[in-house]
Write an enzyme that holds these catalytic residues in place. Structure first.
Site, PDB file in Angstrom:
ATOM      1  N   GLY A 188     -12.356  -4.739   1.513  1.00 45.58           N
ATOM      2  CA  GLY A 188     -13.775  -4.380   1.584  1.00 45.58           C
ATOM      3  C   GLY A 188     -14.191  -3.464   0.453  1.00 45.58           C
ATOM      4  O   GLY A 188     -15.275  -3.623  -0.126  1.00 45.58           O
ATOM      5  N   ARG A 240       0.832  -1.220   0.000  1.00 43.58           N
ATOM      6  CA  ARG A 240       0.000   0.000   0.000  1.00 43.58           C
ATOM      7  C   ARG A 240       0.863   1.266   0.000  1.00 43.58           C
ATOM      8  O   ARG A 240       0.435   2.288  -0.546  1.00 43.58           O
ATOM      9  CB  ARG A 240      -0.952  -0.013   1.195  1.00 43.58           C
ATOM     10  CG  ARG A 240      -2.135  -0.920   0.945  1.00 43.58           C
ATOM     11  CD  ARG A 240      -3.061  -0.951   2.126  1.00 43.58           C
ATOM     12  NE  ARG A 240      -4.352  -1.514   1.760  1.00 43.58           N
ATOM     13  CZ  ARG A 240      -5.301  -1.817   2.620  1.00 43.58           C
ATOM     14  NH1 ARG A 240      -5.115  -1.618   3.908  1.00 43.58           N
ATOM     15  NH2 ARG A 240      -6.446  -2.317   2.201  1.00 43.58           N
ATOM     16  N   GLY A 261      -8.249  -8.821  -0.652  1.00 44.61           N
ATOM     17  CA  GLY A 261      -8.440  -9.797   0.412  1.00 44.61           C
ATOM     18  C   GLY A 261      -7.523 -11.002   0.306  1.00 44.61           C
ATOM     19  O   GLY A 261      -6.363 -10.897  -0.063  1.00 44.61           O
ATOM     20  N   LYS A 317     -17.861 -18.276   2.707  1.00 36.13           N
ATOM     21  CA  LYS A 317     -19.322 -18.383   2.763  1.00 36.13           C
ATOM     22  C   LYS A 317     -20.001 -17.784   1.557  1.00 36.13           C
ATOM     23  O   LYS A 317     -19.607 -16.708   1.085  1.00 36.13           O
ATOM     24  CB  LYS A 317     -19.843 -17.667   4.005  1.00 36.13           C
ATOM     25  CG  LYS A 317     -19.432 -18.302   5.291  1.00 36.13           C
ATOM     26  CD  LYS A 317     -19.990 -17.488   6.422  1.00 36.13           C
ATOM     27  CE  LYS A 317     -19.591 -18.093   7.754  1.00 36.13           C
ATOM     28  NZ  LYS A 317     -19.900 -17.183   8.851  1.00 36.13           N
TER      29      LYS A 317
HETATM   30  N1  LIG Z   1     -13.572 -25.404   2.015  1.00 30.82           N
HETATM   31  C1  LIG Z   1     -13.408 -24.446   2.937  1.00 30.82           C
HETATM   32  N2  LIG Z   1     -13.859 -24.647   4.196  1.00 30.82           N
HETATM   33  C2  LIG Z   1     -13.700 -23.703   5.132  1.00 30.82           C
HETATM   34  N3  LIG Z   1     -13.099 -22.518   4.920  1.00 30.82           N
HETATM   35  C3  LIG Z   1     -12.641 -22.270   3.687  1.00 30.82           C
HETATM   36  C4  LIG Z   1     -12.773 -23.220   2.645  1.00 30.82           C
HETATM   37  N4  LIG Z   1     -12.227 -22.706   1.533  1.00 30.82           N
HETATM   38  C5  LIG Z   1     -11.754 -21.493   1.864  1.00 30.82           C
HETATM   39  N5  LIG Z   1     -11.990 -21.239   3.154  1.00 30.82           N
HETATM   40  C6  LIG Z   1     -11.575 -20.047   3.917  1.00 30.82           C
HETATM   41  O1  LIG Z   1     -12.168 -18.880   3.397  1.00 30.82           O
HETATM   42  C7  LIG Z   1     -11.425 -17.794   3.907  1.00 30.82           C
HETATM   43  C8  LIG Z   1     -11.549 -16.632   2.949  1.00 30.82           C
HETATM   44  O2  LIG Z   1     -12.895 -16.329   2.841  1.00 30.82           O
HETATM   45  P1  LIG Z   1     -13.410 -14.870   2.582  1.00 30.82           P
HETATM   46  O3  LIG Z   1     -14.857 -14.977   2.283  1.00 30.82           O
HETATM   47  O4  LIG Z   1     -12.973 -14.003   3.709  1.00 30.82           O
HETATM   48  O5  LIG Z   1     -12.604 -14.566   1.246  1.00 30.82           O
HETATM   49  P2  LIG Z   1     -11.936 -13.272   0.676  1.00 30.82           P
HETATM   50  O6  LIG Z   1     -12.826 -12.695  -0.317  1.00 30.82           O
HETATM   51  O7  LIG Z   1     -10.612 -13.604   0.172  1.00 30.82           O
HETATM   52  O8  LIG Z   1     -11.759 -12.299   1.867  1.00 30.82           O
HETATM   53  P3  LIG Z   1     -11.949 -10.735   1.880  1.00 30.82           P
HETATM   54  O9  LIG Z   1     -13.380 -10.527   2.262  1.00 30.82           O
HETATM   55  O10 LIG Z   1     -10.947 -10.325   2.902  1.00 30.82           O
HETATM   56  O11 LIG Z   1     -11.647 -10.227   0.519  1.00 30.82           O
HETATM   57  C9  LIG Z   1      -9.998 -18.267   4.053  1.00 30.82           C
HETATM   58  O12 LIG Z   1      -9.585 -18.018   5.367  1.00 30.82           O
HETATM   59  C10 LIG Z   1     -10.097 -19.757   3.773  1.00 30.82           C
HETATM   60  O13 LIG Z   1      -9.392 -20.558   4.693  1.00 30.82           O
HETATM   61  O1  LIG Z   2      -7.603  -2.545   5.342  1.00 29.85           O
HETATM   62  C1  LIG Z   2      -8.609  -2.070   4.795  1.00 29.85           C
HETATM   63  O2  LIG Z   2      -9.459  -2.772   4.210  1.00 29.85           O
HETATM   64  C2  LIG Z   2      -8.743  -0.573   4.739  1.00 29.85           C
HETATM   65  O3  LIG Z   2      -7.588   0.070   5.179  1.00 29.85           O
HETATM   66  C3  LIG Z   2      -9.958  -0.122   5.506  1.00 29.85           C
HETATM   67  O4  LIG Z   2      -9.802  -0.418   6.844  1.00 29.85           O
HETATM   68  P1  LIG Z   2     -11.099  -0.520   7.794  1.00 29.85           P
HETATM   69  O5  LIG Z   2     -11.829  -1.764   7.387  1.00 29.85           O
HETATM   70  O6  LIG Z   2     -10.546  -0.554   9.189  1.00 29.85           O
HETATM   71  O7  LIG Z   2     -11.932   0.709   7.529  1.00 29.85           O
END
Ligand SMILES: Nc1ncnc2c1ncn2[C@@H]1O[C@H](COP(=O)(O)OP(=O)(O)OP(=O)(O)O)[C@@H](O)[C@H]1O
Ligand SMILES: O=C(O)[C@H](O)COP(=O)(O)O
Length: 482
Positions: free
Chosen positions: A457, A117, A434, A278
Site C-alpha cells: 500500500g 522485511r 504487492g 482492476k
Molecule cells: N486477467 C485477469 N483477470 C482477473 N484477475 C486478474 C487478471 N490478471 C491479474 N489478475 C489478478 O490481479 C490480482 C492482483 O491485482 P492487484 O490490483 O491487487 O495488483 P497488485 O498491485 O499487485 O496488488 P497490491 O495492491 O497488493 O500491490 C492478482 O491476484 C491476479 O490474479
Molecule cells: O503489509 C503491509 O502492507 C504493511 O505492513 C501495512 O499493514 P496494514 O495494511 O495492516 O497497515
C-alpha cells in the site's frame, strides 16, 4: 542514480518561477536552492533522491506546509534527516526507538515464510548497534483486535538474533513498568523487541497519550517502517511529536530514493508496466506515471475495460462498466502527452476462472462469448519485451495475468525474467510492491532487480503522488552552508 546529482530544477512551488541564476548551499543530505525572486525557499533532497519539480515531492512539501494541500510561499526546508546524519556521539549510549515494518507472513506453526522485511530492517539496526546505541525495536504484525497470541512478535526473535549476531531480548508488552525495567537494563549495542504495538487500539487511533508512553522509553526516534509509512499511527507518526530527533532509517531512505527519486528523474527512456486486477485501483498510479514515463505497458485484468472502451468484445472477462469513460480518457491523455501506451494484442483465454480451465490464445479482438482473458499472449510478450529492450528505467506494479494459476502465469513470469535480464544490462528496475514482488520471487529473479519495495500500500500511495504521514513527520535536515 540520476537523483543523486546536483539539482537542476527549481520549479517546486506552483506559484514560483524557476531560475537559471540560482545559487545553492549544501547540507550533508540535502541541497538548498536560493531563488533570486523570493530568497531561500526550496530544497531538493540529495540522498533521499527527490527532484524539486516532481509532483510527488511537491505534494509532500505542499501538504506539510499548507492544510489545503497547496504549496505556500516561503517554504525553507523539506529534506528529511537520516540516521546516517547522526554522529557516533549522537548515538552512543542513547536509547533509540526504532519503528520497523516486521509484518512478515507466518504459517500455522508460526514459522516465518518470507523474511524479506526482517532482512531489510537489519542495516539500520546494525548501524545503531555498531555505534553503541540501545535499540528499542517496535513493529506491528497483522491486524489484531486487542491482544492476540498468534500475532505476537515472539517468533521473530530467533531470526532477528541470527541476522544481527546478538541475542535479541523480547518484551511481553510495548509500554509499561516491565518494559521500562528491560529498557533500563539494556546494554549499549543491545536490542529489545517490543510486543506488537497493535495490541493497543490506541496505536491505529494515533492517540497522543499512547504515543507519549512509547516515546518516553527512548531518547530519539528512527522510522524505518516504509511499509507502514502511509499510516499515521502512534508508533509511526505520533511519537515524532515527543522525540527529537526523529529521523529516517536506511530502508525508508532507499525506498524513497527509488520510488520517488528514480521515478521523478529517471534515466530515459522510462517505461512503466502496470497490471493487476482492476483499473479502478490503479487510476492514480496510471495518471501519475503518465506524467513521467515514455512508454506505458498495460496488462492484467484491467485491459478488458480498455478493450471494451474501444468497442471490442471481451466475453466474460473482468470489466468495470463504470470505468469505460475513464479508460478512454487515459488513452487520450497518453496520446496527448506523447506516451507510447501499449495494450496486449493477444490474450490467453479460459472457459472458467480455475487453474484447470481449458485455455487458448486468441487475438485481443476475438474473445468469444463465455470465455475470459486471464493472461497476455505470446505476441504481446514479444512486443512488450521489445519495447522494454530500449529502456533505461522500468517500474512494474501489478501482474500481467492470474499468475497464481500456473497456466496463466506465463506473461507475468516472462516480464519478470525480462526485467532481470535488463537489470543485468544496468537498466534500473523497480518492483513496486504487492503481487508483482510475489511474482518476481516466484520466478527466482528478485536478487537481480535494482529495487524491490517492501511496501504494498505504501509504494502504491507514493507512486500515486500521495503524502506518506510517516515520512512527513520526520525532522527536516538542517542546512549547513559551505
Ligand atoms: N486477467 C485477469 N483477470 C482477473 N484477475 C486478474 C487478471 N490478471 C491479474 N489478475 C489478478 O490481479 C490480482 C492482483 O491485482 P492487484 O490490483 O491487487 O495488483 P497488485 O498491485 O499487485 O496488488 P497490491 O495492491 O497488493 O500491490 C492478482 O491476484 C491476479 O490474479
Ligand atoms: O503489509 C503491509 O502492507 C504493511 O505492513 C501495512 O499493514 P496494514 O495494511 O495492516 O497497515
Amino acid at each position: 542514480m540520476a537523483s543523486a546529482s546536483a539539482p537542476t530544477t527549481l520549479s517546486l512551488l506552483p506559484s514560483s518561477s524557476s531560475s537559471s541564476s540560482s545559487s545553492s548551499t549544501r547540507t550533508r543530505s540535502s541541497v538548498l536552492v536560493h531563488l533570486p525572486s523570493s530568497g531561500l525557499r526550496s530544497v531538493g533532497i540529495r540522498r533521499l533522491g527527490f527532484s524539486a519539480a516532481d509532483p510527488v515531492f511537491a505534494s509532500h512539501v505542499a501538504s506539510k506546509h499548507h492544510s489545503s494541500g497547496k504549496a505556500v510561499r516561503g517554504v525553507v526546508s523539506m529534506a528529511k534527516k537520516s540516521v546516517g546524519d547522526l554522529s557516533a556521539a549522537d548515538l552512543k549510549g542513547k536509547k533509540v526507538f526504532v519503528r520497523a515494518d516486521l509484518n512478515v507472513p507466518l504459517d500455522d506453526s508460526q514459522n516465518i515464510t518470507d523474511d524479506t522485511r526482517i532482512r531489510a530492517a537489519i542495516p539500520t539496526i546494525k548501524h545503531l548497534i555498531d555505534n553503541g546505541a540501545k535499540v528499542i525495536l517496535s513493529s506491528h504484525l497483522g491486524r489484531p483486535k486487542g491482544v492476540t497470541p498468534k500475532f505476537s512478535l515472539a517468533p521473530l526473535v530467533p531470526r532477528l538474533s541470527e541476522l544481527l549476531g546478538i541475542q535479541v531480548l523480547k518484551a511481553d508488552d510495548c509500554i509499561g513498568p516491565e518494559v521500562e525495567k528491560l529498557v533500563a537494563s539494556l546494554p549499549e549495542g543491545g536490542v529489545l523487541l517490543l510486543e506488537n504495538v497493535r495490541f493497543y487500539k490506541e496505536e491505529e487511533k494515533n492517540e497522543p497519550e499512547f504515543a507519549k508512553k512509547l516515546a518516553s522509553l527512548a531518547d530519539l526516534f528512527v522510522n524505518d517502517a516504509f511499509g507502514t509509512a502511509h499510516r499515521a499511527h502512534a508508533s509511526t507518526e505520533g511519537v515524532t511529536k515527543f522525540l527529537k530527533p526523529s529521523v529516517a532509517g536506511f530502508l525508508l531512505q532507499k525506498e524513497l530514493d527509488y520510488l520517488v527519486g528514480a521515478v521523478s528523474t529517471p534515466k530515459r527512456p522510462f517505461a512503466a508496466i502496470v497490471g493487476g486486477s482492476k483499473v479502478s485501483s490503479k487510476i492514480g498510479v496510471i495518471e501519475s506515471l503518465l506524467e513521467k514515463c515514455d512508454i506505458l505497458l498495460l496488462g492484467g485484468g484491467m485491459i478488458f475495460t480498455f478493450y471494451k472502451a474501444q468497442g471490442l468484445s471481451v466475453g466474460s472477462s473482468l470489466v468495470e462498466e463504470d470505468k469505460l469513460g475513464l479508460a478512454t480518457s487515459l488513452l487520450e491523455k497518453a496520446k496527448a502527452k506523447g506516451v507510447s501506451l501499449l495494450l496486449p494484442t493477444d490474450v490467453v483465454i479460459a472457459d472458467k476462472f480455475s487453474p484447470d480451465a481449458n485455455s487458448k490464445i486468441v487475438p485481443a479482438s476475438a474473445i468469444p462469448d463465455g470465455w475470459m482473458g486471464l493472461d497476455i499472449g505470446p505476441d504481446s510478450i514479444k512486443t512488450f519485451s521489445d519495447a522494454l529492450e530500449t529502456t533505461q528505467t522500468v517500474i512494474w506494479n501489478g501482474p500481467m495475468g492470474v499468475f497464481e494459476f500456473d497456466k496463466f502465469a506465463v506473461g507475468t513470469e516472462a516480464i519478470a525474467k525480462k526485467l532481470a535480464e535488463l537489470s543485468n544490462k544496468k537498466v534500473t528496475t523497480i518492483i513496486g510492491g504487492g503481487d508483482s514482488v510475489a511474482a518476481v520471487e516466484k520466478v527466482g529473479v528478485a536478487e537481480a532487480m535494482s529495487h524491490i519495495s517492501t511496501g504494498g500500500g505504501a509504494s502504491l500511495e507514493l507512486l500515486e503522488g500521495k503524502v506518506l504521514p510517516g515520512v512527513l513527520a520526520l525532522d527536516e535536515a538542517v542546512p549547513i552552508t559551505v
